[in-house]
Design a protein around this motif. Structure first.
Motif, PDB file in Angstrom:
ATOM      1  N   ALA A  32       0.847  -1.195   0.000  1.00  0.00           N
ATOM      2  CA  ALA A  32       0.000   0.000   0.000  1.00  0.00           C
ATOM      3  C   ALA A  32       0.878   1.238   0.000  1.00  0.00           C
ATOM      4  CB  ALA A  32      -0.915   0.006   1.213  1.00  0.00           C
ATOM      5  N   HIS A  73      -8.154   1.960  -5.781  1.00  0.00           N
ATOM      6  CA  HIS A  73      -7.809   0.571  -6.100  1.00  0.00           C
ATOM      7  C   HIS A  73      -8.006   0.362  -7.595  1.00  0.00           C
ATOM      8  CE1 HIS A  73      -7.932  -3.841  -6.104  1.00  0.00           C
ATOM      9  NE2 HIS A  73      -7.294  -3.770  -4.952  1.00  0.00           N
ATOM     10  N   ALA A  80      -9.900   5.274  -0.447  1.00  0.00           N
ATOM     11  CA  ALA A  80      -8.759   4.609  -1.076  1.00  0.00           C
ATOM     12  C   ALA A  80      -8.963   4.540  -2.573  1.00  0.00           C
ATOM     13  CB  ALA A  80      -8.569   3.202  -0.496  1.00  0.00           C
ATOM     14  N   TRP A  99       0.224   5.857  -0.101  1.00  0.00           N
ATOM     15  CA  TRP A  99      -0.822   6.827   0.241  1.00  0.00           C
ATOM     16  C   TRP A  99      -0.621   8.104  -0.566  1.00  0.00           C
ATOM     17  CZ3 TRP A  99       0.213  11.631   2.475  1.00  0.00           C
ATOM     18  CH2 TRP A  99       1.482  11.811   3.024  1.00  0.00           C
ATOM     19  N   ASP A 105      -3.891   2.577  -2.907  1.00  0.00           N
ATOM     20  CA  ASP A 105      -3.477   3.902  -2.481  1.00  0.00           C
ATOM     21  C   ASP A 105      -4.451   4.373  -1.409  1.00  0.00           C
ATOM     22  OD1 ASP A 105      -1.194   5.172  -3.298  1.00  0.00           O
ATOM     23  OD2 ASP A 105      -2.052   6.059  -5.099  1.00  0.00           O
ATOM     24  N   LEU A 106      -3.964   4.663  -0.217  1.00  0.00           N
ATOM     25  CA  LEU A 106      -4.816   5.120   0.869  1.00  0.00           C
ATOM     26  C   LEU A 106      -4.806   6.638   0.973  1.00  0.00           C
ATOM     27  CD1 LEU A 106      -3.821   2.602   3.702  1.00  0.00           C
ATOM     28  CD2 LEU A 106      -5.725   2.428   2.096  1.00  0.00           C
ATOM     29  N   VAL A 118     -11.967   1.465   4.832  1.00  0.00           N
ATOM     30  CA  VAL A 118     -11.978   2.518   3.824  1.00  0.00           C
ATOM     31  C   VAL A 118     -13.050   2.233   2.774  1.00  0.00           C
ATOM     32  CG1 VAL A 118      -9.525   3.028   4.118  1.00  0.00           C
ATOM     33  CG2 VAL A 118     -10.230   1.341   2.409  1.00  0.00           C
TER      34      VAL A 118
END
Length: 241
Positions: free
Chosen positions: A39, A66, A64, A41, A103-104, A88
């Motif tokens: 992951a 995805h 997030a 961010w 990606d957070l 999330v």
């Protein structure tokens, strides 16, 4: 972090043997609703821009990006290094770096302790539809015998009385012992701290929360006290689906 990852980088190796392209391995596939991968961010550089589902990206929301999960999917993301987890909602596409799985948002990354490292191995678990359950349900009042006096019309309900409740989430952990220990520590200052479980595909998560509070302003005040003690704090609207 996402900075610079939306561009293309071309690497040319020219020699007698010809050209060769080097690519990072793709993230593992999603199997039975679970994916393990890397992951990253993203936050300041994309804050305020429009996401893939048309929303305005807010780095302080638990969202997030995805590459393949349907937009609107809710998932539990667990940091495999420290066991911290966060729920999330997928509202964007990405990451745009080979080998990364999700990606957070900044808020989600901070919750699981990965802002500093930038990337971390996580478990992504797709959650089914959940039903919000009151943390401390009230017992039904005992019916009293009817009064002999004539019934009077009930006054109208005040408009400012909320119909839902807000809680402050401090952590979501996969270890029930750690969750109970954190609740015990918090209870010295916040007697209304509690642990609520959430069933997932591969196990259970234990969310440490404080509350509930009838008004968001009360939850915000309590969240501020939690942050000043060095813990992360998330306002959870129990009315949200």
């Amino acid at each position: 972090m996402r900075g610079g990852t939306r561009g293309w980088v071309a690497l040319w190796l020219v020699g007698a043997a010809g050209c060769a392209a080097v690519r990072a391995p793709a993230p593992p596939p999603i199997t039975n609703g679970v994916q393990v991968g890397v992951a990253s961010w993203y936050g300041p550089g994309f804050h305020g821009n429009r996401t893939a589902n048309g929303e305005i990206y807010d780095q302080y929301e638990l969202t997030a990006a995805h590459p393949s999960l349907p937009l609107g999917t809710r998932a539990m993301v667990t940091n495999l290094e420290n066991g911290r987890a966060v729920q999330v909602r997928v509202n964007d596409r990405g990451p745009f770096v080979d080998g990364r799985a999700i990606d957070l948002s900044y808020a989600a990354a901070r919750t699981i302790g990965m802002v500093g490292p930038g990337t971390v191995r996580v478990r992504i678990e797709v959650l089914g539809p959940t039903i919000a359950v009151a943390a401390t349900p009230l017992a039904a009042p005992v019916a009293a015998p009817p009064a002999p006096t004539p019934a009077r019309p009930s006054p109208p309900a005040p408009r400012d009385v909320p119909t839902g409740a807000y809680t402050v989430e401090v952590a979501a952990l996969s270890d029930p012992g750690r969750a109970e220990h954190l609740r015990h520590v918090l209870a010295y200052r916040f007697p209304d701290a509690f642990v609520t479980p959430l069933a997932g595909t591969s196990g259970h998560y234990y969310r440490v929360r404080i509350g509930p509070y009838p008004l968001r302003t009360a939850a915000l005040e309590r969240a501020g006290r939690v942050v000043r003690l060095g813990y992360p704090a998330i306002i959870v609207d129990e009315r949200a689906p």
